[in-house]
Enzyme design. Structure first.
Site, mmCIF file in Angstrom:
data_model
loop_
_atom_site.group_PDB
_atom_site.id
_atom_site.type_symbol
_atom_site.label_atom_id
_atom_site.label_comp_id
_atom_site.label_asym_id
_atom_site.label_seq_id
_atom_site.Cartn_x
_atom_site.Cartn_y
_atom_site.Cartn_z
ATOM 1 N N TYR A 171 0.917 -1.116 -0.008
ATOM 2 C CA TYR A 171 -0.086 0.050 0.097
ATOM 3 C C TYR A 171 0.882 1.307 0.086
ATOM 4 O O TYR A 171 0.567 2.246 -0.722
ATOM 5 C CB TYR A 171 -0.992 0.050 1.240
ATOM 6 C CG TYR A 171 -1.649 1.484 1.368
ATOM 7 C CD1 TYR A 171 -2.865 1.667 0.394
ATOM 8 C CD2 TYR A 171 -1.366 2.405 2.387
ATOM 9 C CE1 TYR A 171 -3.482 2.702 0.630
ATOM 10 C CE2 TYR A 171 -1.768 3.696 2.198
ATOM 11 C CZ TYR A 171 -3.002 3.638 1.749
ATOM 12 O OH TYR A 171 -3.495 4.950 1.644
ATOM 13 N N ARG A 218 2.032 8.440 12.691
ATOM 14 C CA ARG A 218 1.503 9.611 13.700
ATOM 15 C C ARG A 218 -0.025 10.096 13.515
ATOM 16 O O ARG A 218 -0.449 10.673 14.474
ATOM 17 C CB ARG A 218 2.507 10.850 12.956
ATOM 18 C CG ARG A 218 2.233 12.243 13.605
ATOM 19 C CD ARG A 218 2.601 13.428 12.645
ATOM 20 N NE ARG A 218 1.740 13.155 11.366
ATOM 21 C CZ ARG A 218 1.985 13.785 10.038
ATOM 22 N NH1 ARG A 218 2.995 14.427 9.988
ATOM 23 N NH2 ARG A 218 1.272 13.540 9.202
ATOM 24 N N ARG A 228 -11.016 5.592 9.040
ATOM 25 C CA ARG A 228 -9.912 5.114 8.144
ATOM 26 C C ARG A 228 -8.932 4.290 8.831
ATOM 27 O O ARG A 228 -8.480 4.552 10.245
ATOM 28 C CB ARG A 228 -9.049 6.467 7.587
ATOM 29 C CG ARG A 228 -9.834 7.112 6.477
ATOM 30 C CD ARG A 228 -9.024 7.879 5.731
ATOM 31 N NE ARG A 228 -8.220 9.022 6.388
ATOM 32 C CZ ARG A 228 -8.682 10.407 6.614
ATOM 33 N NH1 ARG A 228 -9.702 10.663 5.907
ATOM 34 N NH2 ARG A 228 -7.914 11.092 7.161
ATOM 35 N N PHE A 288 15.861 18.942 -1.229
ATOM 36 C CA PHE A 288 14.540 18.660 -1.503
ATOM 37 C C PHE A 288 14.273 17.121 -0.583
ATOM 38 O O PHE A 288 13.385 16.984 -0.172
ATOM 39 C CB PHE A 288 14.288 18.423 -2.913
ATOM 40 C CG PHE A 288 12.986 17.953 -3.291
ATOM 41 C CD1 PHE A 288 11.756 18.745 -3.551
ATOM 42 C CD2 PHE A 288 12.842 16.720 -3.637
ATOM 43 C CE1 PHE A 288 10.668 18.205 -3.833
ATOM 44 C CE2 PHE A 288 11.742 16.070 -4.064
ATOM 45 C CZ PHE A 288 10.284 16.858 -4.324
#
Length: 412
Positions: A171, A218, A228, A288
């Site tokens: 997933y 978290r 969910r 980044f």
């Protein structure tokens, strides 16, 4: 006030002050919006509206890569908005996810029925898709391919829960690992990075999995409260009959055992993160990639064995985040940060935790991979006299208050 949360961390107060005074421009330079087309300006507006953290690092990328990554993010944000929207019936949502990549080449396609907070990226998708079609072919090929693979993967998990730990990996691969793969291919396509960065999909996948697993861990309470479930059943079923039962005060010890098991699983991606970052050569690409990763390990350190995770959202301090943004600009600094947070986790490992041995093993491996010559690096601990420290804190607090009321507020 953000500064009060950092009172015990003088380096954070200094960096908050420095950031407010313009230090943010070292990692987030201002863009020249005047030279952009109206549609591209709108894309950057949507970027800033939908992501504070990623917007900052995306806008700091060099050259044409910046626009490619901006459009990539917005395309995937639109796809993710479809997945998240519980008001779209499955018989409509599944084909939308499977076919979403084709909408990139349909000039007029948009979706105005979404109820999600980021619905604007769907309602005004033609503005995003026109800028997608303005990109060079090599960028378009990557974005379209990843969008297709993600949509198919998201559709697969719509009607089944995340069961095994392997399914958790799968997933997370579909929703984040593929993002890492796509970004790596964009880096290589821009020629700012070596072709090998784009070819090594295993390391790129780990970059995405580490961030996604951290977010899932978290956000336990927020997710369960709206129905969910992203914590894998193989993990939580060892400790509770239902996932939401972990939030019950009498199950705290069991909940912490489950939490620590998942944090340990997330930490196993850190050696790959270190290997991936060590390959990067362009400074803007390095920043980044590195900044979200060090924020993630700081977040995991805050989450590990923390009862507060089952009562609310555990967040790192803003001063902590700013300090990480300003420090994580070299491989040696990143290795030091990772080592320090892994040591923090190590100090919290309980003698009775069921995952103790696995946790100690992965922390030892992380320590080995992040080993650098500490003598050549500046210390993050500041030795200041109490009187000097108090005066500096007072000055910083007054200055921060003044700046906050007179200057425009930036976002992280």
């Amino acid at each position: 006030m953000d500064i009060l949360k950092s009172l015990g961390h003088p380096e954070e107060i200094f960096n908050l002050f420095k950031f407010k005074m313009g230090g943010c421009r070292t990692v987030m330079p201002k863009l020249d919006y005047e030279s952009m087309s109206e549609s591209l300006r709108t894309c950057y507006l949507y970027l800033n509206q939908t992501s504070r953290s990623f917007a900052a690092v995306i806008q700091a990328l060099d050259g044409e890569l910046r626009h490619a990554v901006c459009i990539f993010y917005l395309v995937l944000r639109a796809l993710d908005t479809v997945e998240d929207d519980m008001t779209i019936p499955l018989d409509k949502k599944v084909p939308m996810l499977n076919d979403f990549h084709t909408f990139l080449y349909q000039k007029e396609w948009c979706f105005t029925e979404s109820q999600e907070k980021d619905r604007q990226v769907l309602a005004d998708f033609p503005t995003i898709s026109v800028e997608f079609r303005n990109l060079a072919q090599e960028y378009r090929d990557v974005i379209s391919d990843i969008c297709h693979r993600m949509g198919v993967g998201m559709a697969e998990f719509l009607e089944k829960k995340v069961g095994s730990m392997k399914e958790w990996d799968l997933y997370c691969h579909f929703v984040a690992g593929l993002v890492g793969v796509g970004l790596s291919q964009l880096f290589s396509a821009s020629q700012l990075e070596d072709p090998e960065v784009g070819r090594d999909t295993e390391l790129a996948n780990s970059m995405g999995l580490f961030l996604q697993k951290t977010n899932i861990i978290r956000d336990y309470l927020e997710d369960t409260q709206v129905g969910r479930a992203f914590w894998p059943e193989e993990a939580w079923s060892q400790f509770a009959g239902r996932l939401e039962d972990l939030a019950e005060p009498e199950k705290l010890d069991l909940a912490l055992s489950c939490l620590n098991l998942l944090v340990t699983d997330a930490l196993r991606h850190v050696p790959d993160v270190i290997a991936y970052l060590s390959r990067l050569r362009n400074q803007s690409v390095f920043n980044f990639c590195a900044i979200p990763q060090v924020m993630a390990i700081a977040t995991l350190s805050s989450c590990y064995n923390n009862p507060m995770l089952f009562q609310g959202v555990v967040k790192i301090r803003k001063g902590q985040a700013v300090t990480l943004m300003m420090e994580a600009t070299s491989m040696s600094a990143v290795q030091t940060i990772i080592s320090q947070y892994s040591q923090e986790i190590l100090q919290k490992v309980s003698q009775t935790d069921p995952s103790r041995d696995k946790t100690l093993h992965i922390l030892a491996l992380i320590e080995e991979k992040s080993a650098v010559s500490q003598s050549s690096l500046p210390s993050r601990t500041h030795h200041l006299s109490p009187m000097y420290l108090s005066a500096a804190m007072l000055l910083a607090a007054l200055s921060w208050q003044y700046l906050s009321t007179t200057a425009e507020h930036g976002h992280i």
